[in-house]
Scaffold this active site. Structure first.
Site, PDB file in Angstrom:
ATOM      1  N   CYS A  74      56.850   6.416 -14.450  1.00 11.21           N
ATOM      2  CA  CYS A  74      56.896   5.795 -12.941  1.00 11.21           C
ATOM      3  C   CYS A  74      58.310   5.962 -12.535  1.00 11.21           C
ATOM      4  O   CYS A  74      58.731   5.653 -11.210  1.00 11.21           O
ATOM      5  CB  CYS A  74      56.323   4.366 -12.802  1.00 11.21           C
ATOM      6  SG  CYS A  74      54.517   4.636 -13.382  1.00 11.21           S
ATOM      7  N   HIS A  96      58.523   0.461  -6.811  1.00 11.41           N
ATOM      8  CA  HIS A  96      57.483   1.242  -7.539  1.00 11.41           C
ATOM      9  C   HIS A  96      56.133   0.421  -7.181  1.00 11.41           C
ATOM     10  O   HIS A  96      56.272  -0.850  -7.279  1.00 11.41           O
ATOM     11  CB  HIS A  96      57.713   1.381  -8.798  1.00 11.41           C
ATOM     12  CG  HIS A  96      56.643   1.821  -9.921  1.00 11.41           C
ATOM     13  ND1 HIS A  96      55.913   2.849  -9.182  1.00 11.41           N
ATOM     14  CD2 HIS A  96      55.706   1.525 -10.816  1.00 11.41           C
ATOM     15  CE1 HIS A  96      54.855   3.305 -10.014  1.00 11.41           C
ATOM     16  NE2 HIS A  96      54.994   2.340 -11.102  1.00 11.41           N
ATOM     17  N   ASN A 121      48.518   3.201  -7.670  1.00 11.94           N
ATOM     18  CA  ASN A 121      49.747   3.509  -8.542  1.00 11.94           C
ATOM     19  C   ASN A 121      49.772   5.115  -8.843  1.00 11.94           C
ATOM     20  O   ASN A 121      49.089   5.651  -9.389  1.00 11.94           O
ATOM     21  CB  ASN A 121      49.864   2.942  -9.895  1.00 11.94           C
ATOM     22  CG  ASN A 121      50.996   3.059 -10.731  1.00 11.94           C
ATOM     23  OD1 ASN A 121      51.813   3.882 -10.531  1.00 11.94           O
ATOM     24  ND2 ASN A 121      51.442   2.196 -12.008  1.00 11.94           N
TER      25      ASN A 121
HETATM   26  O1  UT7 Z   1      53.491   1.898 -13.583  1.00 15.03           O
HETATM   27  C1  UT7 Z   1      53.410   1.635 -14.662  1.00 15.03           C
HETATM   28  C2  UT7 Z   1      51.937   1.380 -15.280  1.00 15.03           C
HETATM   29  N1  UT7 Z   1      51.537   0.137 -15.541  1.00 15.03           N
HETATM   30  C3  UT7 Z   1      51.364  -0.924 -14.997  1.00 15.03           C
HETATM   31  O2  UT7 Z   1      51.524  -0.769 -13.689  1.00 15.03           O
HETATM   32  C4  UT7 Z   1      50.573  -2.000 -15.530  1.00 15.03           C
HETATM   33  C5  UT7 Z   1      51.140  -3.319 -15.596  1.00 15.03           C
HETATM   34  N2  UT7 Z   1      49.864  -4.280 -15.626  1.00 15.03           N
HETATM   35  C6  UT7 Z   1      49.243  -4.878 -14.818  1.00 15.03           C
HETATM   36  O3  UT7 Z   1      49.147  -4.266 -13.632  1.00 15.03           O
HETATM   37  C7  UT7 Z   1      48.266  -5.681 -15.123  1.00 15.03           C
HETATM   38  O4  UT7 Z   1      48.319  -6.118 -16.532  1.00 15.03           O
HETATM   39  C8  UT7 Z   1      46.765  -5.219 -15.085  1.00 15.03           C
HETATM   40  C9  UT7 Z   1      46.227  -5.194 -13.443  1.00 15.03           C
HETATM   41  C10 UT7 Z   1      46.539  -3.862 -15.767  1.00 15.03           C
HETATM   42  C11 UT7 Z   1      45.631  -6.341 -15.527  1.00 15.03           C
HETATM   43  O5  UT7 Z   1      45.855  -7.579 -14.941  1.00 15.03           O
HETATM   44  P1  UT7 Z   1      45.951  -8.751 -16.168  1.00 15.03           P
HETATM   45  O6  UT7 Z   1      45.998  -9.821 -15.003  1.00 15.03           O
HETATM   46  O7  UT7 Z   1      47.163  -8.600 -16.851  1.00 15.03           O
HETATM   47  O8  UT7 Z   1      44.572  -9.004 -16.780  1.00 15.03           O
HETATM   48  P2  UT7 Z   1      44.448  -8.803 -18.125  1.00 15.03           P
HETATM   49  O9  UT7 Z   1      44.456  -7.522 -18.943  1.00 15.03           O
HETATM   50  O10 UT7 Z   1      45.011 -10.091 -18.940  1.00 15.03           O
HETATM   51  O11 UT7 Z   1      42.812  -9.034 -18.266  1.00 15.03           O
HETATM   52  C12 UT7 Z   1      42.164 -10.063 -17.654  1.00 15.03           C
HETATM   53  C13 UT7 Z   1      40.387 -10.121 -17.901  1.00 15.03           C
HETATM   54  C14 UT7 Z   1      39.863  -9.573 -19.121  1.00 15.03           C
HETATM   55  O12 UT7 Z   1      38.881 -10.289 -19.499  1.00 15.03           O
HETATM   56  P3  UT7 Z   1      38.808 -11.377 -20.456  1.00 15.03           P
HETATM   57  O13 UT7 Z   1      39.148 -10.706 -21.777  1.00 15.03           O
HETATM   58  O14 UT7 Z   1      39.562 -12.404 -19.950  1.00 15.03           O
HETATM   59  O15 UT7 Z   1      37.532 -11.783 -20.644  1.00 15.03           O
HETATM   60  C15 UT7 Z   1      39.861  -7.929 -18.935  1.00 15.03           C
HETATM   61  O16 UT7 Z   1      38.880  -7.548 -19.604  1.00 15.03           O
HETATM   62  O17 UT7 Z   1      40.137  -9.188 -16.924  1.00 15.03           O
HETATM   63  C16 UT7 Z   1      39.552  -8.220 -17.441  1.00 15.03           C
HETATM   64  N3  UT7 Z   1      39.568  -7.050 -16.715  1.00 15.03           N
HETATM   65  C17 UT7 Z   1      38.710  -6.463 -15.747  1.00 15.03           C
HETATM   66  N4  UT7 Z   1      37.841  -7.157 -15.069  1.00 15.03           N
HETATM   67  C18 UT7 Z   1      37.303  -6.572 -13.965  1.00 15.03           C
HETATM   68  C19 UT7 Z   1      40.516  -6.019 -16.939  1.00 15.03           C
HETATM   69  N5  UT7 Z   1      40.296  -5.082 -16.028  1.00 15.03           N
HETATM   70  C20 UT7 Z   1      39.252  -5.346 -15.135  1.00 15.03           C
HETATM   71  C21 UT7 Z   1      38.667  -4.743 -13.931  1.00 15.03           C
HETATM   72  N6  UT7 Z   1      37.679  -5.542 -13.581  1.00 15.03           N
HETATM   73  N7  UT7 Z   1      38.969  -3.705 -13.707  1.00 15.03           N
END
Ligand code: UT7
Length: 335
Positions: A115, A255, A285
């Protein structure tokens, strides 16, 4: 040797028309609009669709940037395409664009910095203009990430979208254009965001296909932490190199990965949120395309004006990061 200043003489972008809404994704995976909007800020994203390669997106963005710059394709000296979703492993997408544009005297190569790719492209391209080796350099940031997304993985499929943005670099008067650039990498974090198969380490096989190793894999939380730390730091470093402070910033073009990452960086910098360009809600993104698309929209809508101090900042796969501070201006093209 006299080092010349370098400016952006023209910008252009292209977004495919097909839209994937959060409601569409609710039908594919266990997710919902509320989660996606509150955790990421994304409402919809674009998809190039079947049979449309990234070079098709690049081509339109490039034509628009050349038109805006008043530079003819045949006068281009170098074409750089920043992408992680090239048409092929080789030849490069830049060579495909060179042929399509009829940029007969231009050298061409792809840049792969996730990115941060567009800012790496600006950095590489601007060196050739600064040294006087080249006059007209086209830098494109473009992705078709929806082709690499596993639409059964809710943790990644809600995030990414397709698009392309381009900029034409030309010599500029001193004190205008690019004032400073900061680039960096933390390769030890590479596994946090990768496509494991399809390269020489894990060539595509029946097994890699069965295991879905040809799709994007991401440790979202770890990448999130890296992003929050590096976005603020890189922006400050770039400003310092230009002899400026965050209070001098008129427009921030970050970004567009996650609204919470942008908010954290903006808070860290102490910048008025009204100065921040956001299009993540509409396009998700778009990796290397996110900054040039946002830049194009901001310039064309008048949010970026001549004389503005503009900071662009990115992080991404690699892991990489980058920042660029500009005194916005528009060097003359060769009409
Ligand atoms: O350009 C570079 C590319 N990468 C990025 O930009 C990624 C940077 N990271 C992020 O933006 C965030 O980490 C995410 C948006 C990917 C995830 O957000 P988070 O607040 O870090 O969530 P998490 O991974 O800690 O997940 C929290 C919960 C989990 O459930 P449990 O284990 O707490 O029950 C996930 O399974 O949210 C769940 N979850 C979802 N729930 C509904 C993960 N994805 C989803 C979804 N819908 N799409």
């Amino acid at each position: 040797m006299k080092i010349r200043s370098v400016g952006i003489a023209g910008v252009g972008s292209y977004l495919p028309e097909n839209v994937i809404t959060n409601a569409d994704l609710e039908k594919l995976v266990d997710t919902n609009d509320e989660w996606i909007v509150t955790r990421t800020g994304i409402k919809e994203r674009r998809t190039a669709g079947e049979g449309v390669p990234v070079s098709d997106l690049c081509f339109v963005a490039a034509k628009r940037a050349l038109e805006d710059a008043g530079v003819k394709a045949e006068d281009l000296d170098l074409i750089l395409v920043a992408t992680v979703t090239p048409d092929f492993l080789f030849p490069s997408t830049a060579c495909i664009i060179q042929a399509k544009l009829g940029a007969s005297k231009a050298a061409a190569l792809d840049i792969e910095a996730g990115c941060s790719g567009f800012l790496y492209g600006l950095a590489v391209g601007s060196q050739f203009v600064a040294t006087g080796m080249y006059e007209n350099v086209l830098v494109i940031g473009a992705e078709t990430l929806t082709k690499l997304v596993d639409f059964t993985d809710r943790a990644t499929c809600v995030l990414f979208g397709d698009g392309a943005g381009a900029a034409v670099l030309r010599p500029e008067e001193d004190g205008k254009g690019i004032l400073s650039l900061v680039l960096g990498a933390q390769g030890e974090g590479g596994e946090l965001l990768q496509v494991p198969a399809g390269g020489s380490r894990n060539p595509v096989s029946e097994q890699t296909l069965r295991d879905g190793q040809h799709y994007i894999k991401m440790a979202g939380n770890d990448v999130f932490k890296f992003a929050v730390r590096t976005m603020g730091e890189a922006a400050v470093q770039s400003l310092e190199k230009a002899g400026l402070i965050p209070a001098d910033v008129d427009v921030l073009v970050p970004h567009q990965a996650n609204m919470r990452i942008i908010d954290a960086a903006v808070k860290r910098l102490g910048i008025d949120p009204g100065k921040v360009i956001i299009n993540l809600d509409r396009f998700g993104n778009m990796s290397a395309a996110s900054i040039p698309v946002a830049l194009d929209e901001a310039v064309k809508s008048g949010k970026i004006k001549n004389g503005d101090t503009v900071v662009m900042v990115a992080f991404g796969a690699g892991l990489t990061y980058g920042a660029c501070t500009m005194k916005w201006s528009k060097p003359e093209g060769e009409r």
